[in-house]
Design a protein around this motif. Structure first.
Motif, short mmCIF file in Angstrom:
data_model
loop_
_atom_site.label_atom_id
_atom_site.label_comp_id
_atom_site.label_asym_id
_atom_site.label_seq_id
_atom_site.Cartn_x
_atom_site.Cartn_y
_atom_site.Cartn_z
N UNK A 111 0.81 -1.21 0.00
CA UNK A 111 0.00 0.00 0.00
C UNK A 111 0.85 1.26 0.00
N UNK A 112 2.02 1.20 0.60
CA UNK A 112 2.92 2.34 0.57
C UNK A 112 3.37 2.61 -0.86
N UNK A 113 3.69 1.56 -1.59
CA UNK A 113 4.08 1.72 -2.99
C UNK A 113 2.94 2.32 -3.81
N UNK A 114 1.72 1.89 -3.54
CA UNK A 114 0.56 2.45 -4.25
C UNK A 114 0.40 3.92 -3.96
N UNK A 115 0.54 4.30 -2.70
CA UNK A 115 0.33 5.69 -2.31
C UNK A 115 1.37 6.61 -2.92
N UNK A 116 2.57 6.10 -3.16
CA UNK A 116 3.64 6.92 -3.74
C UNK A 116 3.71 6.80 -5.26
N UNK A 117 2.82 6.03 -5.85
CA UNK A 117 2.83 5.81 -7.29
C UNK A 117 2.01 6.91 -7.98
N UNK A 118 2.63 7.77 -8.76
CA UNK A 118 1.88 8.84 -9.42
C UNK A 118 0.86 8.33 -10.42
N UNK A 119 0.99 7.07 -10.86
CA UNK A 119 0.06 6.51 -11.84
C UNK A 119 -1.13 5.81 -11.18
N UNK A 120 -1.10 5.63 -9.86
CA UNK A 120 -2.20 4.95 -9.18
C UNK A 120 -3.46 5.82 -9.21
N UNK A 121 -4.61 5.18 -9.31
CA UNK A 121 -5.88 5.91 -9.37
C UNK A 121 -6.21 6.50 -8.00
N UNK A 122 -7.03 7.55 -7.94
CA UNK A 122 -7.46 8.11 -6.64
C UNK A 122 -8.12 7.07 -5.74
N UNK A 123 -8.94 6.20 -6.33
CA UNK A 123 -9.60 5.18 -5.51
C UNK A 123 -8.59 4.21 -4.91
N UNK A 124 -7.60 3.80 -5.70
CA UNK A 124 -6.58 2.90 -5.18
C UNK A 124 -5.75 3.58 -4.09
#
Length: 270
Positions: A111-124
Motif C-alpha cells: 500500500x505504501x508503494x501504491x500511495x507513492x505511485x503517481x500513476x495509481x488511481x485516486x480510488x486505489x
C-alpha cells in the motif's frame, strides 16, 4: 452497516467478541488516528485533504474494520490477514510465516508503494491510505504480533469482572471501553501527556521496530489467573496507553515520510 457497528460496540462492551482480526476496537483506532492528525506535517496534511476531503484520520483509521461487513471475497478472504503478523520463532519477522494472502507487513509495503505511485488511481490511493493508517495501529497492538499458537490470544479464555471473553478482546477494546471515554476524550488525554522529547524519540517509521516492541510486550501480558479485574487493568493500562500513543506518533511519522517531496528526499540523500 450502522446497525452492525452499534451491535459490535455493545458486544465489545460486554467482552463477548472473539474476532481474530480486529486490533484495537473502534475507539482505540480512532484514538491513534486523532493523535496522528495532530502530528502531521503541512505537506502530508495537504495530501490527506486531497485524498479524503472532509474525512479525518480518526475516521479513516476504522474503515478497514468497517468494511469487514462487505460480503465481497476481497474483504472476506483476501484482506482478512492484513491486520496482523505471525512470528513463530524468535522475535524477528519472517515473510515465510505470512498467510498465503500476505499479512500486515506485506500489505503495508504494497500500500505504501501504491500511495507513492503517481500513476495509481485516486480510488486505489484512498484504499491504500486508509489501510496504512489502520495497519500501523494494528502493529502496535501486542496480540497482533502473535506467535501462531493461540490466534493472537483469541483462544485464551478469561473473564473480565465475571463476564466471559478472551485475552484478545480485553486488549482490543474492553480495557479501553471500561473508562467510559469517547475516542476524542481519550485522545485528548493521551495527546496532552506526550512530551516533545517523546515525539522525537518515537518518530520511527521502521515497522520492524514497532513489531519488536509489540512482541516484547505480548510476552508479559498473559495472565496466570484467568479471572481478570482491577489488578490486571491497573498492571497493564499504562502499557496499553503507551501503545496507543506510539501508534499515533508513528502513523504521523510514516505519512510525513510517504508524502515527503521528492526533492527533499534527494537533498537529504546527498
Amino acid at each position: 452497516m450502522r446497525t452492525i457497528g452499534i451491535s459490535l460496540a455493545i458486544a465489545l462492551c460486554f467482552g463477548a467478541v472473539t474476532s481474530t482480526a480486529q486490533a484495537w476496537g473502534p475507539i482505540g483506532h480512532r484514538v491513534t488516528g486523532a493523535i496522528a492528525d495532530e502530528n502531521l506535517g503541512g505537506v502530508a496534511r495537504a495530501n490527506v485533504k486531497i485524498l479524503l476531503g472532509t474525512e479525518d484520520l480518526a475516521e479513516a483509521a476504522t474503515w478497514p474494520d468497517d468494511m469487514k461487513s462487505d460480503p465481497a471475497n476481497f474483504w472476506q478472504k483476501t484482506a482478512s490477514p492484513w491486520h496482523y503478523v505471525t512470528v513463530r520463532e524468535g522475535d524477528d519477522y519472517k515473510g515465510s510465516d505470512a498467510h498465503a494472502e500476505g499479512d500486515a507487513m506485506t500489505a503495508l509495503t504494497r500500500f505504501t508503494a501504491t500511495l507513492r505511485d503517481p500513476k495509481a488511481s485516486p480510488d486505489d490511493k484512498r484504499l491504500a491510505f486508509r489501510f496504512i493508517v489502520h495497519i500501523i495501529g494494528d502493529l502496535h497492538q501486542p496480540l497482533h504480533a502473535g506467535g501462531g499458537n493461540d490466534r493472537g490470544g483469541n483462544d485464551v479464555k478469561v473473564t473480565w469482572f465475571g463476564r466471559s471473553t478472551n485475552l484478545h478482546s480485553v486488549w482490543d477494546s474492553v480495557m479501553i471501553e471500561q473508562r467510559s471515554l469517547s475516542y476524542s476524550e481519550l485522545a485528548g488525554w493521551l495527546s496532552r501527556s506526550i512530551t516533545p522529547a517523546q515525539v522525537i524519540a518515537w518518530n520511527d517509521r521502521d515497522p520492524s521496530v514497532w513489531l519488536h516492541e509489540s512482541i516484547a510486550l505480548r510476552k508479559t501480558i498473559y495472565p496466570t489467573d484467568p479471572n481478570l479485574s482491577w489488578d490486571y487493568a491497573y498492571q497493564h493500562r499504562a502499557e496499553l496507553d503507551d501503545r496507543l500513543k506510539h501508534a499515533g506518533i508513528r502513523i504521523a511519522a510514516y505519512l510525513n515520510w510517504v508524502f515527503e517531496p521528492t526533492n527533499a528526499i534527494a537533498a537529504k540523500a546527498k
